[in-house]
Motif scaffolding. Structure first.
Motif: not given
Ligand code: SF4
Lengths: 495, 211
Positions: A437-438, A134, A456, A373-374, A462, A155, A136, A157, A90, A434
């Motif tokens: 994405c975050v 990441i 996502n 991202s994931c 964000r 997490d 996931h 996701h 992250h 990440c």
């Molecule tokens: S949603 Fe974004 S911050 Fe969360 S695990 Fe997936 S890539 Fe990382």
């Protein structure tokens, strides 16, 4: 919504789950969810919740530090470190060649992750390990997730691994602590629902378009308290990585769990991966995995169909993932919503996004294009984007970045020469994490900027304070990077 | 053992929008260290402007609501990210109870584990309370034993918290200690699972990494 798209969702009331249409055999018909859940049930607790055994526990730096601290304070240890795996994703820098110190703001949490893993002898695939990525993305890639297993991670996701027929459960930090101490979770049993994607996926469209459409149809609370099975001809046709994308965004439906029944593609995907069974064990596993599907006539409390044949590329316009439309649609008028809360929320979203009702999505200028991202940071995502980008240039003044979901994805992409396609076009080619994405590392979208992203969440702030996000598929994001505005990839393909 | 909770008494503040997500409750700027002042970061993006000054129009910046103890929220409160810091931020700010027509799954679990009461109210109660809260700051009392919230004039509304969760809050249960008492059963489950589905626990996984 002002749209030419056919109404895609219809809801069929469920059967009575307690009856089970046993038919002639007398054996109750079970959903895939029930088969996996029940195999992990340690006991039903007095308060009605189920105590579920966790086969795999994946840790990341931002949600585990406090769990380890509390564990230490209570004088407790890690019950099964061998079933636990940690990474750093992250808050890591994604600058090429980075290390733990590259992002100064991340040092504390990264050091804690490494120290806690070391102390408890937990596998740690940090930024110094070629398997970093990441959570996931690496859990499927390493074969850590497999059909029929229960995998927990701090997490939301975590349902991503459902793409392999696993139950991935996203948990909070107290639950991380609970899993560390006991290798179990106390959970309310979710209700099985099914979303069937019917028909064929139009050329150029991918799993991301499917799941965004479903979120638009069902809403961000549509799956609350549910375990969602994705099925139907379009899902069967999806490659494994597409199924991971589909399951990834279950939480955007409000569901903690989302999964697809495993099939031959799943087995082929897993064969030979580091933590997958080997040799005769793999064959034995495969035989058992073949029974992991919902029985004919199994009861779902809700069964929704989404027609895919005439689906348009999906792009979000607002500040929740349900604020989504076809790229050929116009921004809806908040006044058109019947529900007062929804009306207010949509009006507020449009103010934040600086958009007016009736404006076409196509043509909206963008400042940043983020691929990663994931949700969409796997090899096939980068391939889809590269196919659009090849031989072309990013529009002037657009910042475009590709952040592979794992270092393994990065290496595979480089072996195929994708990095050169992206770099030649003017994209940044970064290390795994990440990222935007975050935006808790240095990858931040500036205030007022408009970013089209493969991630996502399009919540306010964000991707950085005051930033605006449009979610879309890798191909749509890549095409927008080149054009400097949102475009319909179907027209590009025809041109 | 956690501090037992049986009542929450204090000012009721309304943020009645639906789908308030955990990114809003605690923006990521406050998640970069293990020791950030989360109470200060609660609703940070809405509470402060770019320069870090309070926005006077935000409810929790207004006189009378600055020390709100009970938060009235819209449907699906706490959706989005699993970040438990959303609950910690509410608790550290001083909020002891959130009332909403519904909660997101992970937030709901996180709340009870931190002694934050997540009470479900029906549509009528939501409307009444919203109107009452808009009229001005006043003190309300949430009582877990009776499952109610009582207004300043004695009016009561039902607050739904599953009986088992209410009991756990009132006793201050340590959930991990309770589960650890079942360790033999958990181990037996693991042994059975390893015998029945050995492929789930391949050698490559079961060998612990060396230091
Ligand atoms: S949603 Fe974004 S911050 Fe969360 S695990 Fe997936 S890539 Fe990382």
């Amino acid at each position: 919504m002002a749209s030419t798209a056919p109404l895609c969702a219809h809801v069929r009331p469920g059967f009575n789950p307690s009856l089970g249409p046993a038919g002639m055999t007398g054996v109750p018909a079970l959903t895939l969810f029930e088969k996996i859940w029940d195999a992990h049930l340690v006991r039903r607790l007095d308060d009605g919740r189920d105590l579920i055994f966790v086969d795999r526990h994946v840790l990341q730096e931002t949600t585990s530090a406090v769990a380890f601290e509390n564990l230490k304070r209570a004088g407790r240890g890690v019950r099964r470190p061998e079933l636990t795996l940690a990474t750093q994703d992250h808050i890591v820098s994604t600058a090429p060649g980075r290390d733990e110190a590259t992002n100064p703001g991340g040092r504390e949490l990264l050091a804690l992750m490494r120290a806690n893993a070391y102390r408890h002898r937990i596998r740690h695939f940090g930024v110094d390990d070629p398997r970093q990525g990441i959570v996931h993305v690496i859990a499927p890639e390493l074969g850590l997730a497999q059909p029929g297993c229960v995998l927990a991670c701090g997490d939301s996701h975590t349902s991503t691994v459902g793409g392999l027929g696993a139950l991935g459960i996203g948990v909070g930090t107290s639950e991380v602590e609970h899993v560390l101490a006991t290798q179990t979770l106390a959970l309310s049993r979710p209700k099985p629902i099914r979303v069937r994607f019917q028909g064929r996926i139009p050329p150029g469209l991918v799993a991301k378009d499917l799941i965004l459409r479903a979120i638009g149809a069902l809403g961000v609370a549509g799956g609350r308290g549910s375990a969602v099975e994705y099925a139907g001809s379009a899902v069967e046709a999806l490659p494994v990585e597409g199924r991971l994308t589909l399951c990834n965004m279950s939480i955007e439906l409000g569901a903690r769990l989302g999964f697809v029944a495993p099939d031959e593609k799943t087995f082929d995907y897993l064969r030979g991966r580091e933590f997958a069974p080997r040799g005769p064990a793999f064959d034995a596993a495969m035989a058992a995995w073949r029974s992991l599907h919902s029985d004919p006539g199994a009861a779902f409390v809700r069964d929704v169909a989404i027609e895919c044949d005439r689906l348009a590329p999906q792009v979000t316009w607002g500040t929740t993932p349900e604020d989504v439309a076809g790229v050929d649609d116009r921004i809806p008028d908040p006044a058109s919503y019947g529900d007062a809360g929804r009306r207010e929320a949509a009006a507020k979203a449009l103010r934040y996004m600086e958009l007016a009702p009736g404006v076409p999505l196509e043509g909206l200028p963008i400042d940043i294009a983020f691929i990663g991202s994931c949700t969409n940071g796997r090899l096939s995502d980068l391939q889809a984007a590269a196919a659009v980008v090849r031989g072309r240039k990013v529009a002037p003044r657009v910042r475009a970045l590709v952040v592979p979901g794992s270092m393994a994805v990065k290496r595979e992409a480089e072996a195929l020469g994708l990095h050169e396609i992206f770099r030649d076009a003017g994209f940044e080619w970064r290390d795994a994490g990440c990222s935007m994405c975050v935006s808790i590392n240095e990858d931040v979208a500036p205030p007022g900027s408009r970013c089209i992203a493969t991630s996502n969440r399009n919540f306010e702030n964000r991707q950085g304070p005051g930033s605006r996000t449009h979610l879309a598929s890798p191909a749509t994001v890549a095409a927008a990077a080149l054009a400097g505005r949102i475009v319909d990839i179907r027209k590009e393909a025809r041109a | 053992m956690r501090r037992p909770v049986s009542t929450v008494v204090g000012t009721l503040a309304a943020m009645p929008a639906p789908n308030i997500n955990t990114d809003q409750i605690i923006p990521s700027a406050w998640l970069r260290t293990a020791t950030a002042d989360l109470g200060n970061g609660l609703f940070g993006s809405q509470r402060y402007d770019e320069a870090g000054s309070e926005r006077p129009d935000f409810i929790l910046n207004q006189p009378g609501w600055r020390n709100a103890r009970i938060l009235l929220a819209g449907e699906n409160f706490g959706c989005g990210s699993s970040r438990e810091a959303a609950v910690w931020a509410l608790v550290q700010f001083g909020v002891g109870c959130v009332l909403a027509p519904s909660f997101a799954d992970i937030f709901y679990e996180n709340a009870f584990r931190n002694g934050l009461v997540a009470g479900v109210i029906d549509a009528d109660a939501f409307e009444d309370l919203r109107r009452a809260a808009a009229a001005g700051p006043a003190s309300y009392a949430v009582d877990l034993a009776s499952g109610t919230i009582t207004g300043p004039d004695g009016t009561r509304w039902a607050v739904s918290v599953p009986a088992s969760r209410a009991r756990a809050l009132m006793r201050g249960d340590d959930e991990i200690a309770i589960t650890l008492a079942m360790q033999p059963e958990i181990d037996a489950h693991f042994d059975r699972s390893r015998a029945a589905t050995p492929w789930l626990f391949p050698e490559s996984l079961m060998e612990r990494p060396s230091r």
